[in-house]
Design a protein around this motif. Structure first.
Motif: not given
Ligand code: ADE
Length: 422
Positions: A56-61, A350-352
């Protein structure tokens, strides 16, 4: 009266900060943004109930917003107890009306309760990072498998688990191996894991990597990325492998290659990225130098034999956030970072966004593909269609303002005919 939304996040007071971080990440996710616009117009996921178990990260959002824009009724839970960004979880609930069940640092019981809450949503489509939802459905709720149209899988470890289920004739619905798309693993696993793992090591320990001996255990896509980024910061990098081809590749890429028993004697920082269990174990801890740091960037926290380390230790103390120091007989100290969980998500972010843009564009388009083909996909692990890889790659290239050449008619003809030789 509208039904009250159920969720479980740490602190709704963090929601405004989380929203800022989601929108900041969105600025570096142009391909996903385009897909979101298209989804909002065409609603390809209308009427679908989705449960996603992701970091649950900003990117997943931003992926969640995209699936929601496509018409999906989505619930999200964490795919790792330590990877949740609590502000993002709160923002998804408050500002985007997406139920989230995730709290950073949750214990095992809460982790599984959150997964149960996500599955109680009664999904028709699931999305996993590590195959936990699929496994939960198959082992504890197999009567619900018939409701699942398809499931998307984000990571190498998850795909390995799913292929094993397929081989054992246990798989009950089609899954799509998003990880195996070129637009995913060639960039996310290599450049994403490469940068975010080093970021996690540095944020956790503040170690100077220049001149330090870094041992990378495993030379898959993630290992390649980590080894290269560590070298870029001036570390002296050793790779350990069990696959002769990958070992040759690591050597020809300019890395020192040796068995773990040898690397254990000189490494300052050990990073596991194998997807396997106990690749660092007591026989290695015994050989390590005082102060050696060990961490993991593989999906599960099994790569370092932590129970074995605990058994050897005379004492354990927390010496700074994300570092536990294990003192072994003879006063040798081994420092375990991030409890052996994914260091890039535990100690860093996590990954950018720029690289998650590609991974999550593939996720969104694969979901659309699965729905367009509902009932027509065999029950097996499917590859992502090449057309999706090509679409994401060309949109990404465009967003990077890069232009490339195309074949001339004469070149096309040359490639199509085999006649022209010496
Ligand atoms: N896996 C690795 N980095 C991530 C990110 N920033 N968001 C979601 N999944 C990830």
């Amino acid at each position: 009266m509208a039904k009250k939304m159920k969720y479980d996040v740490k602190d709704m007071g963090l929601a405004d900060l989380g929203k800022k971080r989601i929108l900041w990440a969105d600025g570096d996710m142009p391909v996903l943004g385009l897909i979101r616009e298209q989804f909002a117009k065409q609603k390809p996921l209308k009427g679908l109930r989705m449960s996603a178990c992701l970091h649950v990260t900003a990117e997943t959002a931003n992926l969640a917003r995209t699936l929601q824009a496509g018409g999906a009724d989505l619930v999200l839970c964490a795919s790792n107890p330590l990877s949740t960004q609590d502000d993002v979880a709160a923002a998804l609930v408050k500002h985007f009306k997406i139920p989230v069940f995730a709290i950073k640092g949750e214990d095992r019981k809460t982790y599984y309760n959150h997964m149960t809450a996500a599955l109680d949503h009664k999904p028709n489509v699931t999305m996993d990072d590590g195959a936990d939802l699929v496994n939960e459905i198959h082992t504890k709720r197999s009567h619900e498998a018939k409701n699942i149209i398809a499931s998307m899988e984000e990571t190498t470890t998850g795909v390995i688990r799913l292929r094993a289920m397929e081989a054992n004739n246990r798989l009950k619905f089609p899954v799509i191996a998003v990880n195996d798309a070129d637009c995913k693993h060639m960039f996310d696993n290599r450049y994403g894991t490469g940068q975010s793992t080093i970021d996690g090591v540095i944020r956790a320990s503040d170690v100077l990597l220049a001149g330090r001996r870094v041992v990378v255990i495993g030379y898959g896509w993630c290992g390649r990325g980590v080894a290269n980024r560590a070298r870029g910061l001036g570390a002296i990098v050793t790779v350990t492998e069990i696959d002769p081809l990958k070992a040759i590749e690591a050597s020809m890429d300019g890395f020192d290659v040796c068995p773990m028993a040898q690397a254990a004697t000189f490494g300052d920082v050990f990073i596991t990225v194998t997807g396997n269990k106990h690749v660092i174990r007591p026989e290695h801890f015994r050989k390590m130098k005082d102060g050696a740091m060990v961490c993991n960037s593989g999906h599960f926290d099994v790569e370092i034999d932590i129970p074995g380390l605990k058994k050897m230790a005379r004492s354990i103390r927390n010496v700074r956030p994300f570092i536990d120091e294990y003192t072994l007989p003879g006063n040798k100290r081994i420092r375990l970072l991030g409890q052996g969980r994914l260091i890039n998500l535990a100690a860093a972010e996590g990954h950018p966004a720029s690289v998650m843009d590609m991974s999550f564009a593939v996720q969104a388009l694969s979901t659309e593909f699965a729905i367009k083909n509902r009932g027509k996909l065999d029950i097996k692990v499917h590859s992502v269609p090449r057309s999706i890889d090509e679409k994401v790659a060309s949109l990404k290239l465009k967003s990077m303002n890069l232009k490339i050449d195309s074949l001339t008619p004469d070149q096309k003809k040359y490639l199509a005919e085999s006649g022209e030789g010496t």
